[in-house]
Design a protein around this motif. Structure first.
Motif, short mmCIF file in Angstrom:
data_model
loop_
_atom_site.label_atom_id
_atom_site.label_comp_id
_atom_site.label_asym_id
_atom_site.label_seq_id
_atom_site.Cartn_x
_atom_site.Cartn_y
_atom_site.Cartn_z
N ASN A 84 0.85 -1.18 0.00
CA ASN A 84 0.00 0.00 0.00
C ASN A 84 0.89 1.23 0.00
O ASN A 84 1.73 1.40 0.89
N ALA A 85 0.73 2.06 -0.99
CA ALA A 85 1.58 3.25 -1.11
C ALA A 85 1.50 4.10 0.15
O ALA A 85 0.39 4.34 0.67
N LEU A 113 0.99 7.03 1.28
CA LEU A 113 0.52 8.33 0.80
C LEU A 113 0.70 9.44 1.84
O LEU A 113 1.08 10.56 1.48
N ALA A 122 -1.65 5.15 -6.31
CA ALA A 122 -1.70 4.16 -5.23
C ALA A 122 -2.65 3.03 -5.58
O ALA A 122 -2.38 1.85 -5.28
N THR A 136 -0.95 0.84 -8.47
CA THR A 136 0.17 0.01 -8.02
C THR A 136 -0.26 -1.03 -7.00
O THR A 136 0.19 -2.18 -7.04
N GLY A 137 -1.14 -0.64 -6.08
CA GLY A 137 -1.54 -1.56 -5.03
C GLY A 137 -2.53 -2.62 -5.46
O GLY A 137 -2.46 -3.77 -5.02
N GLN A 166 7.86 10.02 -6.60
CA GLN A 166 6.93 9.36 -5.68
C GLN A 166 6.21 8.21 -6.39
O GLN A 166 6.01 7.13 -5.83
N GLU A 206 8.57 5.23 -6.89
CA GLU A 206 8.72 4.43 -5.67
C GLU A 206 7.54 3.47 -5.51
O GLU A 206 7.72 2.30 -5.14
N MET A 207 6.33 3.96 -5.78
CA MET A 207 5.17 3.07 -5.71
C MET A 207 5.32 1.89 -6.67
O MET A 207 5.03 0.73 -6.32
N ALA A 219 5.55 -2.03 -5.63
CA ALA A 219 4.53 -2.99 -6.06
C ALA A 219 5.16 -4.19 -6.76
O ALA A 219 4.82 -5.34 -6.47
N GLY A 253 11.73 1.59 -2.91
CA GLY A 253 10.46 0.92 -3.08
C GLY A 253 10.45 -0.48 -2.49
O GLY A 253 9.51 -0.89 -1.78
#
Length: 593
Positions: free
Chosen positions: A5-6, A8, A48, A51-52, A113, A116-117, A121, A306
């Motif tokens: 989970n990003a 955030l 988010a 990716t999630g 950012q 990184e997500m 993932a 990440g």
């Protein structure tokens, strides 16, 4: 089953509160009408979800199936094609691309950012578009208008993908040894012949075309790295109307069987008189390629962050749930048969190390993104030049320190799980394997250290360091820095960095091995000082706003305290190792090893 989970809340903290990105964007004309705080938050929220929910669930199955090579073609794991189609529908490949050719024009501070997500993932999935983004940078900066208008829109859309073809079987970091040749053709194009290895995404089934950026030599090229040119070589030739034409004679000969990132196809590519187009000036290809290389080095550094974030999330969840033993001061959960392992000091040591390094890295990657945005969009020549110098100084640190500490964090995460960390179903051993490559490709971390110390310190007599040090001191003396709890520790660390840098400048004048002997330790020392600067800035914000959210800002201050008391002191042993000099490395003859 591991989840991702990003983070955030933390990303917004760094972006909006620590670096006040919206104010920067508002004063840069190229960004002022493109992005603001609300736009950035909306992009991060959607990223988010992508990716999630779309990419992360493919990570384990993709690792187990891997990329498959059959009859010259590569098949990506089940689910990758469908996920990639959804991914490009969102315009994610062109997030920071030039709007003149279909990119979204978002700032690098925001793009890091998102990267990184992606890596958190699934690193394998992330790499397919990461190389495309880098190729777009090189094409946009150096190619002719014809090449840009033909290729960039389809690369930004994700319909086509890009690669970077440097390494050859006999030529790794020493690109001056490469042999791939480019022969002029009557129509102004070139015929490229040679073999490249370790080509990420050199062949895959996700896109309709693949655009290779290839380093090669012209017939009259001077020897060494001065004689390298850059060429664009498509898998399929492109017709005047933009449609795909004949297959170009560039083929995948095999793919590597690797320790990690198994769903990412790492290819041997054979160019058999393949049609290519010159990018930039003849014999200036290395400079053009480094536009892409510097992007990729930051991106691969972010891979370390990440992977570390994904490992941390799952290690914390496990440590809260796993029951073993009792807390040192007595039962913390007397109603249970044992306490969760998060009560134990050594587990907390590992988790706090992961948290401090990962959040420090997130702040530093955003800071480097800020410098890239200023270097690209600032209208004042002096400001733009200062940012360019800072990017040059910090890029090798970002690539190497992010990935060295990223692997350390992933190993800690695996260790928190104990024996279960060694078992595939928990995902921690995959993260260790996936993070390990980031220390090797896009220029090994040893090469990054030589670049930092040899080129960025010794060659310019410490000019970049002086610029960085002046900024740190200006922060400590500013209203935000005065009285903040870690100013003295930050200045002491900075003074040590400057002192050992001055000593190395003296040593390098007399000892040809001094740079190589000290380089890795020096990069790490610089990295810890840079993270101290980031943590001081984060702590300054957290101290002022603590009353607004004690849980979040209090945790920031506690983590900063851990960093300064338990991690920053590593610089003392690094300094001692540096000052030991090079002699002990040469105490054995080659035959004695």
């Amino acid at each position: 089953m591991p989840e991702f989970n990003a983070p955030l809340r933390d990303m917004r903290f760094v972006l909006h509160e620590v670096f006040d990105a919206p104010s920067l964007w508002a004063r840069l004309p190229a960004l002022s009408e493109t992005v603001d705080a609300d736009t950035a938050d909306a992009i991060l929220e959607e990223a988010a979800k992508v990716t999630g929910q779309l990419i992360a669930p493919l990570s384990r199955s993709g690792d187990e199936e891997g990329a498959q090579f059959e009859a010259g073609a590569v098949r990506t794991p089940a689910g990758f094609k469908e996920a990639y189609a959804t991914y490009i529908d969102g315009g994610w490949v062109g997030l920071a691309g030039n709007p003149a050719y279909g990119g979204l024009g978002m700032p690098k501070m925001l793009a890091v950012q998102f990267e990184e997500m992606l890596y958190g993932a699934d690193s394998s999935f992330a790499l397919y578009s990461a190389l495309t983004s880098g190729a777009c940078l090189a094409i946009d900066a150096h190619a002719s208008e014809e090449l840009k208008s033909t290729y960039l829109p389809r690369l930004y859309s994700g319909e086509w993908a890009g690669t970077m073809c440097l390494t050859e079987p006999h030529s790794g970091s020493d690109l001056g040894l490469l042999r791939t040749r480019a022969e002029p053709r009557a129509d102004g194009s070139y015929a490229l012949t040679g073999t490249k290895i370790f080509i990420t995404g050199g062949e895959q089934d996700l896109t309709a075309n693949i655009v290779h950026l290839v380093l090669a030599r012209l017939p009259d090229a001077p020897p060494g790295s001065r004689g390298i040119s850059l060429f664009l070589v498509p898998k399929f030739l492109v017709e005047a109307d933009g449609s795909l034409g004949a297959r170009n004679p560039v083929h995948c000969g095999s793919i590597e069987h690797k320790m990690g990132i198994k769903a990412s196809a790492t290819c041997v590519m054979n160019f058999d008189g393949a049609v290519g187009y010159l990018v930039g000036e003849p014999n200036r290809g290395l400079a053009a390629m480094f536009t892409m290389m510097n992007y990729e080095r930051l991106s691969i550094g972010i891979q370390g962050i990440g992977c570390a974030e994904a490992s941390y999330q799952n290690a914390v969840a496990y440590a809260r749930d796993r029951l073993q033993g009792r807390a040192p001061g007595g039962a913390a959960a007397p109603e249970k048969s044992a306490d969760p392992i998060i009560v134990h000091a050594d587990v907390r040591r590992m988790l706090m190390t992961m948290k401090a390094l990962t959040e420090g890295g997130r702040a530093f990657s955003t800071y480097v993104g800020q410098q890239l945005d200023l270097a690209k969009f600032a209208e004042d020549d002096e400001e733009r030049g200062a940012a360019e110098a800072m990017v040059a100084l910090l890029t090798p640190i970002a690539k190497a320190f992010f990935t060295d500490t990223g692997l350390e964090s992933c190993i800690h995460g695996q260790q928190v799980f104990g024996g279960h960390g060694y078992v595939r179903e928990w995902g921690q051993e995959q993260l260790v394997r996936d993070a390990r490559i980031a220390q090797i490709y896009e220029g090994t971390n040893g090469i990054q250290a030589l670049d930092l110390l040899g080129r960025k310190l010794v060659a310019n007599r410490g000019a970049g360091l002086r610029q960085f040090a002046a900024e740190v001191r200006a922060f400590v003396d500013s209203p935000d820095g005065v009285g903040q709890p870690f100013g003295d520790e930050l200045l002491d660390a900075l003074n040590r960095l400057e002192a050992v840098s001055d000593w190395l400048l003296e040593q390098a004048a007399d000892d040809p091995a001094a740079v190589g002997a000290a380089a890795v330790d020096y990069l790490h020392l610089f990295g810890y000082v840079a993270y101290a600067y980031m943590w001081a800035r984060m702590a300054s914000v957290a101290e002022r706003r603590r009353a607004d959210d004690e849980a979040f800002y209090g945790a920031k201050l506690a983590t900063a305290q851990f960093y300064f008391s338990r991690l920053l002191p590593r610089i003392h042993s690094l300094e001692a190792a540096i000052r030991a000099g090079s002699a002990s490395l040469y105490g054995l003859g080659a035959e004695q090893f």
